[in-house]
Write an enzyme that holds these catalytic residues in place. Structure first.
Site, PDB file in Angstrom:
ATOM      1  N   CYS A 241       0.845  -1.198   0.000  1.00 18.92           N
ATOM      2  CA  CYS A 241       0.000   0.000   0.000  1.00 18.92           C
ATOM      3  C   CYS A 241       0.876   1.243   0.000  1.00 18.92           C
ATOM      4  O   CYS A 241       0.546   2.258  -0.594  1.00 18.92           O
ATOM      5  CB  CYS A 241      -0.883   0.024   1.241  1.00 18.92           C
ATOM      6  SG  CYS A 241      -2.063  -1.295   1.249  1.00 18.92           S
ATOM      7  N   CYS A 412      14.240   9.527  -6.812  1.00 21.04           N
ATOM      8  CA  CYS A 412      12.901   8.912  -6.786  1.00 21.04           C
ATOM      9  C   CYS A 412      12.348   9.113  -5.381  1.00 21.04           C
ATOM     10  O   CYS A 412      12.823   9.976  -4.646  1.00 21.04           O
ATOM     11  CB  CYS A 412      12.955   7.445  -7.179  1.00 21.04           C
ATOM     12  SG  CYS A 412      13.766   6.441  -5.953  1.00 21.04           S
TER      13      CYS A 412
HETATM   14  N1  LIG Z   1       3.653 -10.883  10.619  1.00 21.50           N
HETATM   15  C1  LIG Z   1       2.827  -9.970  11.104  1.00 21.50           C
HETATM   16  N2  LIG Z   1       2.578  -9.925  12.429  1.00 21.50           N
HETATM   17  C2  LIG Z   1       1.728  -8.993  12.948  1.00 21.50           C
HETATM   18  N3  LIG Z   1       1.087  -8.072  12.198  1.00 21.50           N
HETATM   19  C3  LIG Z   1       1.317  -8.082  10.871  1.00 21.50           C
HETATM   20  C4  LIG Z   1       2.186  -9.021  10.253  1.00 21.50           C
HETATM   21  N4  LIG Z   1       2.211  -8.766   8.912  1.00 21.50           N
HETATM   22  C5  LIG Z   1       1.404  -7.716   8.720  1.00 21.50           C
HETATM   23  N5  LIG Z   1       0.862  -7.304   9.878  1.00 21.50           N
HETATM   24  C6  LIG Z   1      -0.048  -6.167  10.076  1.00 21.50           C
HETATM   25  O1  LIG Z   1      -1.066  -6.214   9.099  1.00 21.50           O
HETATM   26  C7  LIG Z   1      -1.528  -4.882   8.835  1.00 21.50           C
HETATM   27  C8  LIG Z   1      -1.646  -4.730   7.329  1.00 21.50           C
HETATM   28  O2  LIG Z   1      -2.237  -3.479   7.094  1.00 21.50           O
HETATM   29  P1  LIG Z   1      -2.129  -2.686   5.738  1.00 21.50           P
HETATM   30  O3  LIG Z   1      -1.978  -3.652   4.631  1.00 21.50           O
HETATM   31  O4  LIG Z   1      -3.283  -1.763   5.668  1.00 21.50           O
HETATM   32  O5  LIG Z   1      -0.739  -1.900   5.793  1.00 21.50           O
HETATM   33  P2  LIG Z   1       0.001  -0.970   6.861  1.00 21.50           P
HETATM   34  O6  LIG Z   1       1.308  -1.651   7.160  1.00 21.50           O
HETATM   35  O7  LIG Z   1      -0.859  -0.624   8.013  1.00 21.50           O
HETATM   36  O8  LIG Z   1       0.219   0.394   6.055  1.00 21.50           O
HETATM   37  P3  LIG Z   1       1.228   0.883   4.917  1.00 21.50           P
HETATM   38  O9  LIG Z   1       1.467  -0.287   3.986  1.00 21.50           O
HETATM   39  O10 LIG Z   1       0.518   2.008   4.272  1.00 21.50           O
HETATM   40  O11 LIG Z   1       2.454   1.308   5.637  1.00 21.50           O
HETATM   41  C9  LIG Z   1      -0.512  -3.910   9.435  1.00 21.50           C
HETATM   42  O12 LIG Z   1      -1.095  -3.253  10.534  1.00 21.50           O
HETATM   43  C10 LIG Z   1       0.639  -4.817   9.853  1.00 21.50           C
HETATM   44  O13 LIG Z   1       1.304  -4.376  11.022  1.00 21.50           O
END
Ligand SMILES: Nc1ncnc2c1ncn2[C@@H]1O[C@H](COP(=O)(O)OP(=O)(O)OP(=O)(O)O)[C@@H](O)[C@H]1O
Ligand SMILES: [Zn+2]
Length: 455
Positions: A241, A412
């Protein structure tokens, strides 16, 4: 294991322990409060569940509108929801719309795993959090919102990064897993642990204006993620994202659809006899569309769910399965140190002085460039440069003064694409003096000029 990794593990173990103790304390406090209020106001509680009425009066009232929808199975269905234990991994773009619908519907126990904190850039889509929860753990912010929505629901939080060492411990005790994460590394891990524990996974993903949704390892007989994708996608094709951007309601639709699927699984509307594996694809733009594809059944040769699985609990827990290695990572480091300059050098040697003949090239997508850019820069994306096949004539259509002797500085967003562009300009176009700015435009904003808008 290095001492840093050991410390990291210890921190995560303590965070888990802390979450568990907080949970116990909250329950004890709640029990005390309830006992107190019963003694003072309600010596003979009228609205407790009984054999005749398995829900409390408050619950009949709260869930009435959904109980009278025939498909839910009425009170029996509501009791199934109350007894369900659902683990949601990720309280981000998918988890935020999913969680309140699970809590609102009366799912009795909800676990939330997320180690991240709320950032202002999350709020356009992660609407369970708000401007007052910026900086808070997403777990805590989500729990606070769910408790307000439905205090009957038991919410347990795990403010840790899910990995090989803690996943089994966290999954055990839940009957349904919701994958709301955003990287193949975690998707494979969730899949493999769920297959080993025989748990069904509702899984979705999305970026920009579209996404997809499926049910994996349904009742331990449906296909798993590895049946669909035995090898991970190329790291270069995976967009986050943060890189690709995302439209809040588009990812929101997928989170809400996950809630619908979770309810159906809990209510028993899919059965092992009639479950048909599927992949649903949603696009929000230009016209909204929803297409459902039938998928193949389990693969006998699948490394996780097949007849001779190699991805066992032991292999996962001892880290024989290395998910980061399996999924690979992008190799951006394609420039040698002499080909790179710092943002300070860029500012002093190129921006503060006019260096005649020097070309400043910003390779971000045009709509990024339109949000903010430095003066006197050209804008050509890496993709467009690649499409020119090293033709200087083509490049001159965009930058008339360019020649093999030009001095070019490439910029970039974060300093990754600029390295790829530097390589192209040097190797394919034969331009000798090309440099890339380490850390990119955003590092320039952070360190030199914070008045420029960042996105
Ligand atoms: N291995 C993991 N353990 C715990 N939480 C996870 C793990 N992988 C992903 N997440 C959580 O899943 C969520 C995915 O949310 P999203 O895809 O909206 O992206 P984001 O990380 O919140 O935002 P951005 O990509 O804009 O920085 C996040 O809050 C992230 O911390
Ligand atoms: Zn499989």
């Amino acid at each position: 294991m290095s001492s840093m990794e050991e410390l990291q593990r210890e921190v995560e173990r303590l965070q888990l322990e802390n979450a568990r103790l907080k949970e116990q304390l909250e329950k004890a406090e709640l029990n005390e409060q309830l006992a107190g209020s019963r003694e003072s106001t309600d010596p003979k509680p009228q609205n407790n569940a009984t054999d005749k009425y398995p829900l409390t009066l408050e619950e009949y009232h709260r869930y009435g509108r959904q109980m009278i929808v025939e498909e839910t199975g009425g009170v029996e269905g509501q009791v199934k929801l109350k007894n369900a234990k659902v683990l949601v991994i990720g309280a981000g773009g998918l988890g935020c719309p999913l969680l309140p619908y699970l809590a609102g519907a009366g799912v009795g126990t909800i676990g939330i795993v997320d180690n991240d904190t709320v950032d202002p850039s999350n709020l356009h889509r992660q609407i369970l959090h708000d401007s007052y929860s910026v900086g808070m753990l997403k777990c805590d912010s989500a729990k606070r919102a769910l408790n307000r929505l439905n205090p009957n629901v038991n919410v347990t939080t795990y403010p840790v990064r899910l990995d090989n060492t803690n996943a089994f411990q966290i999954f055990e005790g839940y009957n349904l897993i919701m994958d709301c994460t955003d990287t193949p590394v975690t998707r494979y891990l969730i899949n493999d642990v769920a297959v080993n524990l025989g748990l069904t996974v509702v899984s979705a993903s999305g970026v920009r204006t579209e996404g997809q949704l499926t049910i994996l390892n349904f009742e331990n007989m449906g296909p798993c993620y590895r049946c669909f994708y035995p090898v991970p996608p190329s790291p270069n094709s995976v967009s986050s994202c943060q890189e690709g951007g995302v439209i809040g309601p588009c990812i929101g639709v997928l989170g809400v659809m996950m809630a619908v699927e979770a309810m159906k699984v809990i209510l028993g509307l899919y059965s092992t006899d009639d479950f048909e594996p599927f992949l649903m694809q949603y696009a929000g733009f230009p016209k909204q569309s929803l297409r459902t594809f039938r998928m193949r059944r389990r693969k006998e040769m699948c490394a996780a769910c097949g007849t001779n699985p190699t991805i066992t609990r032991e292999a996962i827990e001892t880290s024989k399965i290395n998910y980061t290695e399996f999924c690979g990572s992008r190799n951006y480091n394609v420039c040698v140190p002499e080909e790179r300059i710092t943002v300070q050098q860029f500012d002093n040697e190129y921006l503060k002085v006019t260096s005649p003949g020097c070309i400043l090239l910003d390779v971000r997508p045009e709509h990024h460039y339109q949000i903010s850019h430095l003066p006197n820069t050209y804008n050509i994306t890496v993709k467009s440069l690649r499409n020119m096949d090293g033709s200087l004539d083509e490049l001159q259509k965009h930058i008339p003064s360019v020649s093999k002797d030009s001095d070019i500085v490439v910029l970039c967003r974060f300093g990754n694409d600029s390295q790829l562009a530097t390589r192209l300009l040097k190797d394919d176009f034969g331009i000798n003096n090309v440099k890339d700015v380490q850390g990119g435009f955003f590092k320039y904003i952070d360190d030199i000029d914070p008045s420029i808008p960042k996105y």
